[in-house]
Design a protein around this motif. Structure first.
Motif, PDB file in Angstrom:
ATOM      1  N   GLN A  58      35.685  21.870 -66.490  1.00 32.54           N
ATOM      2  CA  GLN A  58      36.011  20.552 -65.928  1.00 32.54           C
ATOM      3  C   GLN A  58      36.438  19.596 -67.045  1.00 32.54           C
ATOM      4  O   GLN A  58      37.404  18.849 -66.903  1.00 32.54           O
ATOM      5  CB  GLN A  58      34.804  19.989 -65.180  1.00 32.54           C
ATOM      6  CG  GLN A  58      34.434  20.784 -63.959  1.00 32.54           C
ATOM      7  CD  GLN A  58      33.081  20.374 -63.390  1.00 32.54           C
ATOM      8  OE1 GLN A  58      32.327  19.622 -63.989  1.00 32.54           O
ATOM      9  NE2 GLN A  58      32.782  20.889 -62.201  1.00 32.54           N
ATOM     10  N   PHE A  59      35.712  19.631 -68.156  1.00 26.88           N
ATOM     11  CA  PHE A  59      36.064  18.817 -69.312  1.00 26.88           C
ATOM     12  C   PHE A  59      37.442  19.210 -69.852  1.00 26.88           C
ATOM     13  O   PHE A  59      38.278  18.361 -70.139  1.00 26.88           O
ATOM     14  CB  PHE A  59      34.985  18.977 -70.398  1.00 26.88           C
ATOM     15  CG  PHE A  59      35.333  18.316 -71.698  1.00 26.88           C
ATOM     16  CD1 PHE A  59      35.293  16.940 -71.822  1.00 26.88           C
ATOM     17  CD2 PHE A  59      35.688  19.087 -72.805  1.00 26.88           C
ATOM     18  CE1 PHE A  59      35.599  16.327 -73.032  1.00 26.88           C
ATOM     19  CE2 PHE A  59      36.000  18.482 -74.012  1.00 26.88           C
ATOM     20  CZ  PHE A  59      35.958  17.099 -74.125  1.00 26.88           C
ATOM     21  N   TRP A  60      37.666  20.510 -69.954  1.00 31.39           N
ATOM     22  CA  TRP A  60      38.937  21.069 -70.435  1.00 31.39           C
ATOM     23  C   TRP A  60      40.101  20.506 -69.606  1.00 31.39           C
ATOM     24  O   TRP A  60      41.101  20.050 -70.152  1.00 31.39           O
ATOM     25  CB  TRP A  60      38.852  22.591 -70.331  1.00 31.39           C
ATOM     26  CG  TRP A  60      40.053  23.371 -70.776  1.00 31.39           C
ATOM     27  CD1 TRP A  60      41.198  23.592 -70.064  1.00 31.39           C
ATOM     28  CD2 TRP A  60      40.215  24.068 -72.007  1.00 31.39           C
ATOM     29  NE1 TRP A  60      42.056  24.390 -70.778  1.00 31.39           N
ATOM     30  CE2 TRP A  60      41.473  24.697 -71.981  1.00 31.39           C
ATOM     31  CE3 TRP A  60      39.416  24.234 -73.128  1.00 31.39           C
ATOM     32  CZ2 TRP A  60      41.950  25.468 -73.035  1.00 31.39           C
ATOM     33  CZ3 TRP A  60      39.892  25.009 -74.177  1.00 31.39           C
ATOM     34  CH2 TRP A  60      41.152  25.611 -74.123  1.00 31.39           C
ATOM     35  N   GLU A  61      39.935  20.554 -68.308  1.00 30.01           N
ATOM     36  CA  GLU A  61      40.983  20.061 -67.407  1.00 30.01           C
ATOM     37  C   GLU A  61      41.139  18.548 -67.539  1.00 30.01           C
ATOM     38  O   GLU A  61      42.254  18.028 -67.562  1.00 30.01           O
ATOM     39  CB  GLU A  61      40.645  20.443 -65.966  1.00 30.01           C
ATOM     40  CG  GLU A  61      41.727  20.064 -64.982  1.00 30.01           C
ATOM     41  CD  GLU A  61      41.400  20.501 -63.559  1.00 30.01           C
ATOM     42  OE1 GLU A  61      41.729  19.731 -62.644  1.00 30.01           O
ATOM     43  OE2 GLU A  61      40.824  21.582 -63.384  1.00 30.01           O
ATOM     44  N   TRP A  62      40.041  17.839 -67.618  1.00 29.47           N
ATOM     45  CA  TRP A  62      40.049  16.376 -67.676  1.00 29.47           C
ATOM     46  C   TRP A  62      40.813  15.866 -68.896  1.00 29.47           C
ATOM     47  O   TRP A  62      41.544  14.877 -68.808  1.00 29.47           O
ATOM     48  CB  TRP A  62      38.612  15.864 -67.669  1.00 29.47           C
ATOM     49  CG  TRP A  62      38.475  14.376 -67.573  1.00 29.47           C
ATOM     50  CD1 TRP A  62      39.039  13.546 -66.650  1.00 29.47           C
ATOM     51  CD2 TRP A  62      37.704  13.536 -68.436  1.00 29.47           C
ATOM     52  NE1 TRP A  62      38.665  12.245 -66.879  1.00 29.47           N
ATOM     53  CE2 TRP A  62      37.836  12.217 -67.977  1.00 29.47           C
ATOM     54  CE3 TRP A  62      36.907  13.781 -69.544  1.00 29.47           C
ATOM     55  CZ2 TRP A  62      37.211  11.142 -68.580  1.00 29.47           C
ATOM     56  CZ3 TRP A  62      36.273  12.701 -70.142  1.00 29.47           C
ATOM     57  CH2 TRP A  62      36.434  11.397 -69.664  1.00 29.47           C
ATOM     58  N   ILE A  63      40.664  16.547 -70.060  1.00 26.27           N
ATOM     59  CA  ILE A  63      41.350  16.087 -71.272  1.00 26.27           C
ATOM     60  C   ILE A  63      42.729  16.703 -71.426  1.00 26.27           C
ATOM     61  O   ILE A  63      43.448  16.386 -72.364  1.00 26.27           O
ATOM     62  CB  ILE A  63      40.506  16.363 -72.543  1.00 26.27           C
ATOM     63  CG1 ILE A  63      40.335  17.862 -72.779  1.00 26.27           C
ATOM     64  CG2 ILE A  63      39.172  15.639 -72.480  1.00 26.27           C
ATOM     65  CD1 ILE A  63      39.731  18.202 -74.133  1.00 26.27           C
ATOM     66  N   GLY A  64      43.098  17.596 -70.490  1.00 31.95           N
ATOM     67  CA  GLY A  64      44.406  18.222 -70.560  1.00 31.95           C
ATOM     68  C   GLY A  64      44.524  19.210 -71.710  1.00 31.95           C
ATOM     69  O   GLY A  64      45.594  19.351 -72.311  1.00 31.95           O
ATOM     70  N   ALA A  65      43.442  19.898 -72.005  1.00 28.15           N
ATOM     71  CA  ALA A  65      43.457  20.866 -73.112  1.00 28.15           C
ATOM     72  C   ALA A  65      44.372  22.032 -72.790  1.00 28.15           C
ATOM     73  O   ALA A  65      44.569  22.393 -71.630  1.00 28.15           O
ATOM     74  CB  ALA A  65      42.035  21.362 -73.383  1.00 28.15           C
ATOM     75  N   GLU A  66      44.917  22.625 -73.829  1.00 27.97           N
ATOM     76  CA  GLU A  66      45.766  23.799 -73.686  1.00 27.97           C
ATOM     77  C   GLU A  66      45.219  24.901 -74.575  1.00 27.97           C
ATOM     78  O   GLU A  66      44.586  24.632 -75.592  1.00 27.97           O
ATOM     79  CB  GLU A  66      47.203  23.470 -74.089  1.00 27.97           C
ATOM     80  CG  GLU A  66      47.848  22.429 -73.201  1.00 27.97           C
ATOM     81  CD  GLU A  66      49.256  22.069 -73.656  1.00 27.97           C
ATOM     82  OE1 GLU A  66      49.735  22.634 -74.658  1.00 27.97           O
ATOM     83  OE2 GLU A  66      49.866  21.218 -73.007  1.00 27.97           O
ATOM     84  N   GLY A  67      45.441  26.138 -74.182  1.00 26.82           N
ATOM     85  CA  GLY A  67      44.974  27.252 -74.988  1.00 26.82           C
ATOM     86  C   GLY A  67      44.228  28.259 -74.134  1.00 26.82           C
ATOM     87  O   GLY A  67      44.416  28.334 -72.925  1.00 26.82           O
ATOM     88  N   ASP A  68      43.357  29.002 -74.768  1.00 26.65           N
ATOM     89  CA  ASP A  68      42.626  30.078 -74.115  1.00 26.65           C
ATOM     90  C   ASP A  68      41.239  29.587 -73.712  1.00 26.65           C
ATOM     91  O   ASP A  68      40.301  29.592 -74.513  1.00 26.65           O
ATOM     92  CB  ASP A  68      42.525  31.269 -75.069  1.00 26.65           C
ATOM     93  CG  ASP A  68      41.939  32.499 -74.411  1.00 26.65           C
ATOM     94  OD1 ASP A  68      41.400  32.401 -73.289  1.00 26.65           O
ATOM     95  OD2 ASP A  68      42.020  33.577 -75.039  1.00 26.65           O
ATOM     96  N   LEU A  69      41.108  29.157 -72.470  1.00 24.13           N
ATOM     97  CA  LEU A  69      39.838  28.649 -71.959  1.00 24.13           C
ATOM     98  C   LEU A  69      38.741  29.699 -72.050  1.00 24.13           C
ATOM     99  O   LEU A  69      37.614  29.396 -72.436  1.00 24.13           O
ATOM    100  CB  LEU A  69      39.991  28.157 -70.515  1.00 24.13           C
ATOM    101  CG  LEU A  69      38.702  27.719 -69.815  1.00 24.13           C
ATOM    102  CD1 LEU A  69      38.035  26.567 -70.553  1.00 24.13           C
ATOM    103  CD2 LEU A  69      38.985  27.333 -68.373  1.00 24.13           C
ATOM    104  N   GLU A  70      39.061  30.940 -71.720  1.00 27.07           N
ATOM    105  CA  GLU A  70      38.045  32.008 -71.757  1.00 27.07           C
ATOM    106  C   GLU A  70      37.523  32.212 -73.178  1.00 27.07           C
ATOM    107  O   GLU A  70      36.324  32.409 -73.385  1.00 27.07           O
ATOM    108  CB  GLU A  70      38.607  33.318 -71.193  1.00 27.07           C
ATOM    109  CG  GLU A  70      38.887  33.250 -69.699  1.00 27.07           C
ATOM    110  CD  GLU A  70      37.663  32.826 -68.874  1.00 27.07           C
ATOM    111  OE1 GLU A  70      36.554  33.343 -69.126  1.00 27.07           O
ATOM    112  OE2 GLU A  70      37.821  31.974 -67.991  1.00 27.07           O
ATOM    113  N   ALA A  71      38.395  32.147 -74.166  1.00 29.96           N
ATOM    114  CA  ALA A  71      37.959  32.277 -75.565  1.00 29.96           C
ATOM    115  C   ALA A  71      37.080  31.098 -75.964  1.00 29.96           C
ATOM    116  O   ALA A  71      36.075  31.266 -76.665  1.00 29.96           O
ATOM    117  CB  ALA A  71      39.165  32.381 -76.490  1.00 29.96           C
ATOM    118  N   ALA A  72      37.463  29.925 -75.505  1.00 27.16           N
ATOM    119  CA  ALA A  72      36.656  28.735 -75.802  1.00 27.16           C
ATOM    120  C   ALA A  72      35.269  28.861 -75.177  1.00 27.16           C
ATOM    121  O   ALA A  72      34.258  28.570 -75.824  1.00 27.16           O
ATOM    122  CB  ALA A  72      37.365  27.480 -75.294  1.00 27.16           C
ATOM    123  N   LEU A  73      35.226  29.312 -73.932  1.00 32.41           N
ATOM    124  CA  LEU A  73      33.928  29.509 -73.270  1.00 32.41           C
ATOM    125  C   LEU A  73      33.103  30.576 -73.990  1.00 32.41           C
ATOM    126  O   LEU A  73      31.873  30.476 -74.070  1.00 32.41           O
ATOM    127  CB  LEU A  73      34.120  29.898 -71.803  1.00 32.41           C
ATOM    128  CG  LEU A  73      34.524  28.760 -70.873  1.00 32.41           C
ATOM    129  CD1 LEU A  73      34.970  29.307 -69.529  1.00 32.41           C
ATOM    130  CD2 LEU A  73      33.377  27.780 -70.713  1.00 32.41           C
TER     131      LEU A  73
END
Length: 141
Positions: A58-73
């Protein structure tokens, strides 16, 4: 950290001051300072670390982050200081148990005579940012 807080911030505490009260005071001071800093901020988000796998996307989407969400998680799965690792849920449970035992925050008890409110506007905002009294033993305490 507690040694530095006790000896560098809370000057002139009695040698027999309760270490748990000093720890609670540090936590209270840090939380109060964070609340004061965030008080007038409009873009803020509270995330419970025990629920990071749900909250971080949700935070990722809110700030408009780009990249590999699964790797970040996946980074949240890395254990640091694993010998001392305590799950966040266990810490939450422990904190709730300790809070039930304490009638009120220790700052209101023993340490109160050694500290004073730093800024009247902070107190008016309902927060307690504290500042050490320079020499609490001069007045006979």
């Amino acid at each position: 950290m507690m040694k530095a807080y006790r000896e560098g911030i809370l000057l002139n505490l009695p040698a027999n001051a309760d270490p748990l009260e000093v720890c609670w005071d540090d936590c209270h001071t840090v939380n109060s300072n964070i609340e004061l800093f965030l008080r007038d901020k409009t873009h803020k988000m509270t995330i419970d670390l025990a629920d990071i796998q749900t909250a971080f996307p949700q935070f990722w989407e809110w700030i408009g982050a780009e990249g590999d969400l699964e790797a970040a998680l996946g980074c949240f799965q890395t254990k640091h200081n694993a010998a001392y690792f305590i799950p966040a849920t266990a810490i939450d449970s422990l904190v709730r148990s300790v809070r039930r035992l304490l009638p009120q925050p220790p700052i209101q008890n023993t340490l109160k005579k050694h500290l004073k409110v730093e800024n009247p506007r902070v107190a008016a905002a309902g927060l307690q940012s504290v500042k050490p009294v320079r020499d609490c033993h001069r007045d006979g305490q």
